[in-house]
Design an enzyme around this catalytic site. Structure first.
Site, PDB file in Angstrom:
ATOM      1  N   ALA A  57       0.810  -1.229   0.000  1.00 43.37           N
ATOM      2  CA  ALA A  57       0.000   0.000   0.000  1.00 43.37           C
ATOM      3  C   ALA A  57       0.837   1.270   0.000  1.00 43.37           C
ATOM      4  O   ALA A  57       0.321   2.343   0.277  1.00 43.37           O
ATOM      5  CB  ALA A  57      -0.938  -0.001   1.207  1.00 43.37           C
ATOM      6  N   ILE A  61      -2.197   1.741  -6.814  1.00 47.77           N
ATOM      7  CA  ILE A  61      -3.593   1.553  -6.420  1.00 47.77           C
ATOM      8  C   ILE A  61      -3.708   1.136  -4.959  1.00 47.77           C
ATOM      9  O   ILE A  61      -4.742   1.374  -4.334  1.00 47.77           O
ATOM     10  CB  ILE A  61      -4.320   0.541  -7.338  1.00 47.77           C
ATOM     11  CG1 ILE A  61      -3.710  -0.860  -7.226  1.00 47.77           C
ATOM     12  CG2 ILE A  61      -4.298   1.015  -8.781  1.00 47.77           C
ATOM     13  CD1 ILE A  61      -4.509  -1.906  -8.012  1.00 47.77           C
ATOM     14  N   GLY A  62      -2.661   0.537  -4.411  1.00 43.50           N
ATOM     15  CA  GLY A  62      -2.691   0.182  -2.998  1.00 43.50           C
ATOM     16  C   GLY A  62      -2.793   1.412  -2.119  1.00 43.50           C
ATOM     17  O   GLY A  62      -3.567   1.455  -1.155  1.00 43.50           O
ATOM     18  N   TYR A 210       3.760 -14.436 -15.203  1.00 42.41           N
ATOM     19  CA  TYR A 210       2.791 -13.453 -14.686  1.00 42.41           C
ATOM     20  C   TYR A 210       1.361 -13.954 -14.879  1.00 42.41           C
ATOM     21  O   TYR A 210       0.530 -13.868 -13.970  1.00 42.41           O
ATOM     22  CB  TYR A 210       2.988 -12.116 -15.395  1.00 42.41           C
ATOM     23  CG  TYR A 210       2.064 -11.030 -14.887  1.00 42.41           C
ATOM     24  CD1 TYR A 210       2.208 -10.511 -13.604  1.00 42.41           C
ATOM     25  CD2 TYR A 210       1.041 -10.527 -15.695  1.00 42.41           C
ATOM     26  CE1 TYR A 210       1.362  -9.518 -13.134  1.00 42.41           C
ATOM     27  CE2 TYR A 210       0.193  -9.533 -15.229  1.00 42.41           C
ATOM     28  CZ  TYR A 210       0.355  -9.036 -13.950  1.00 42.41           C
ATOM     29  OH  TYR A 210      -0.494  -8.054 -13.482  1.00 42.41           O
TER      30      TYR A 210
END
Length: 329
Positions: A57, A61-62, A210
């Site tokens: 975070a 986006i975290g 991925y």
């Protein structure tokens, strides 16, 4: 000002078609960009008295998710590997949200020992855990290994979160109704779980790795939902969109110059971190999802996962393999 009015007027009159094309194209591009930005979480749900833990975070986006959770009144735990950056991010989250109840805890998802240490810390110091957001990730890195010898992308994106979630289940159940949100990707559409070579040692490819890890997120969420049925803990996985964040730091520099030049105009259309966080926030707080579990979301709406992401037998097999790899009984 009047000195320029006449020449401008004459230019427009002489090039009416060209000016019209430019204006229409410009408006069209702005409309397209807004459409590609996707949905926005409209929920006004408050999280006062609740605790949210978000991995990774300190950026992207975290961090935007953390700001939103804090604005809703939650106690927010930023679980990050780089403590300096995490502390700076925590300061920003406190400032932007007006909520001082934001703390930082150490978590290196490439180390099972670190995952266990965080889980133990949270269990001993937190009275509740209402929302766990498995956000951290790594994308298309070289053939690296985790501390425990696992392929890095599978180890960080899946195994670390798999272990963390399982170790925190008792606290999540105690705090029910609670939620587990795992950030996956549209890349799971072309993913495959290589059960016979899970670490891709025979033929490593960053993109294949991925895709495998993102498919693992979807299958993990599906199987977790079945195992948690009736406990009050619900699970969600999502595609956040194509976002301009640090996640692509290994991908973009690895491209040939000509490909990088081709990609550069496309950055105009990618989502901002705030836009990319909307579906995560939606899955974490939207009231309409309280009776749903195990599903896949994109642009703040439920979407059908790829067929391989709906394979219950593969989900069970992956669970058993993952549990064995991380030493979970």
């Amino acid at each position: 000002m009047q000195h320029y009015t006449k020449p401008v007027k004459e230019f427009v009159e002489e090039h009416t078609t060209g000016v019209a094309v430019v204006l229409v194209t410009g408006v069209g591009l702005l409309v397209l960009r807004r459409w590609l930005a996707g949905g926005v979480c409209r929920s006004k749900a408050r999280l006062d008295g609740k605790t949210v833990l978000i991995t990774g975070a300190n950026t992207g986006i975290g961090k935007e998710t953390a700001v939103d959770m804090a604005k809703r009144g939650a106690r927010v735990i930023l679980a990050c590997r780089d403590m300096d950056r995490a502390n700076r991010a925590a300061d920003e989250v406190r400032t932007r949200s007006g909520n001082g109840n934001v703390i930082v805890k150490m978590l290196d998802l490439a180390s099972l020992q670190s995952v266990r240490a965080l889980a133990k810390d949270v269990e001993q110091t937190e009275e509740r855990l209402d929302i766990l957001i498995n956000n951290a990730g790594i994308m298309m890195c070289p053939q690296w290994k985790t501390e425990d010898g696992f392929e890095m992308q599978f180890g960080v994106n899946h195994l670390g979160h798999f272990l963390l979630t399982n170790l925190l289940l008792d606290l999540l159940k105690k705090s029910a109704p609670s939620r587990v949100v795992s950030v996956s990707s549209l890349a799971h559409d072309t993913g495959k779980i290589h059960f016979d070579d899970i670490n891709l040692e025979e033929n490593y490819d960053p993109l294949i790795s991925y895709r495998q890890s993102k498919l693992a997120n979807v299958l993990f969420t599906r199987e977790l939902a079945l195992r948690l049925k009736g406990t009050g803990v619900t699970t969600y996985t999502l595609h956040p969109g194509v976002i301009n964040t640090e996640l692509g730091r290994h991908f973009f520099p690895s491209l040939p110059l000509w490909k990088r030049l081709l990609f550069m105009p496309l950055f105009f259309f990618v989502k901002t971190p705030w836009q990319g966080a909307q579906t995560t926030i939606y899955c974490a707080v939207n009231e309409s999802l309280q009776d749903s579990s195990g599903l896949y979301y994109s642009d703040c709406a439920v979407k059908e996962a790829a067929p391989q992401g709906r394979d219950d037998a593969a989900a069970r097999r992956l669970w058993d393999l993952s549990a064995s790899m991380v030493g979970l009984a």
